[in-house]
Design an enzyme around this catalytic site. Structure first.
Site: not given
Ligand SMILES: [Zn+2]
Length: 340
Positions: A160, A194, A196, A284
């Site tokens: 991120h 991931d 996200h 995740d």
């Molecule tokens: Zn994540």
């Protein structure tokens, strides 16, 4: 093949302890704890015959500067002055176009940060720079030793973090730092698995035609990072056509995941004809993860790994998210076992 898989990890990564985060107005226990790395470390050590744990040397600042600007690095340096035991969470996020930021002033952290879950303290720099070292030297191993695969136990995670901002528990973009090294030797594909969207990695290579970036993730309309990760984001300038975002719905299981991977991501990756592969390995997507909403089981990660292994590319696997601490280690081992 009986070759051990090298695992890069440094104990200084464990000196950073984010205690809590502000999530939608609530103060919650911070999910990105050192227990995550402990869980992975423990699971890898159990299989000594398969993994070789290596302490990387210290990364040169220049290698971090290849992916991050001077101001962001200065801010982390400023954070080393935060008194022991305290953390800084920005609560003022200025309009970027109008603000005049000063990264030597910790109160200006909100200019560089985009959420309230990613604290700074006097150990952020230390742990993040060592986390970056794991990815950098995993890539270095692939190049110098002509290795087929290496795993960076990078914690704090990185995907991120963009060139000039941090958030989502990420400070330095470890995968980007690895990809920048590999880019000097050839064409690089980065695939982010991931839960996200890997917004930071997308940002760093958005105008780059030597690094193809693809992220497969939960719907950003409902999941972090909310503001990006949509299929319309395809790259810009020279990089147009080299960024691929794929959204999967909540509840996605292995069957649907593999279908998408094989039908959309892998063909696009093959068309790019990469020399190297970097996998942003978030866990995740696991069925019991407290944050992600997919239904991937422990044994499924091996099946996902096989799809990448079959590409027969020198591969750097960089640790990202995954917050079911207890099972994180065995999920990592499951993915890596595809290369055994
Ligand atoms: Zn994540």
């Amino acid at each position: 093949m009986n070759q051990k898989i090298p695992v890069f990890f440094h104990t200084s990564q464990m000196e950073f302890h984010p205690k809590y985060e502000w999530a939608l107005g609530n103060r919650i226990k911070h999910p990105e704890s050192t227990r995550r790395a402990e869980s992975i470390f423990k699971a890898l050590k159990k299989e000594k015959e398969s993994f070789d744990i290596i302490e990387p040397p210290k990364i040169a600042l220049k290698a971090i500067r290849d992916s991050h600007n001077y101001q962001l690095i200065t801010l982390y340096n400023t954070a080393t002055l935060i008194p022991e035991g305290e953390s800084f969470y920005p609560s003022v996020f200025p309009q970027r176009m109008k603000a005049k930021p000063d990264p030597t002033n910790i109160y200006h952290a909100g200019f560089y940060c985009f959420d309230s879950g990613t604290p700074l303290n006097n150990k952020t720099w230390l742990a993040s720079a060592w986390s970056a070292s794991t990815a950098y030297f995993a890539a270095d191993y692939i190049v110098k030793e002509k290795g087929r695969v290496a795993y960076a136990l990078s914690r704090p995670p990185g995907h991120h973090a963009s060139r000039d901002s941090y958030g989502g528990y990420c400070y330095f973009n470890n995968a980007a730092i690895a990809a920048k090294l590999l880019r000097k030797k050839g064409r690089v594909a980065v695939v982010d698995i991931d839960f996200h969207h890997g917004n930071g990695t997308q940002d760093i290579f958005y105008k780059d035609d030597r690094v193809f970036v693809s992220s497969i993730h939960g719907d950003p309309r409902h999941h972090f990072p909310y503001f990006c990760g949509f299929p319309s984001e395809i790259g810009q300038g020279k990089g147009e056509g080299f960024n691929l975002n794929v959204i999967l719905e909540d509840g996605t299981d292995l069957k649907k995941y593999l279908q998408t991977l094989k039908k959309i991501v892998i063909p696009a990756l093959k068309r790019f004809e990469p020399d190297y592969l970097v996998i942003c390995a978030g866990f995740d997507t696991y069925e019991l993860d407290p944050i992600g909403k997919f239904k991937i089981k422990t044994e499924d990660f091996k099946e996902i790994g096989k799809v990448f292994k079959n590409l027969k590319l020198p591969t750097v696997i960089v640790q990202e998210g995954g917050y079911h601490t207890k099972d994180l280690g065995k999920n990592v081992v499951s993915l890596l076992s595809a290369w055994k």
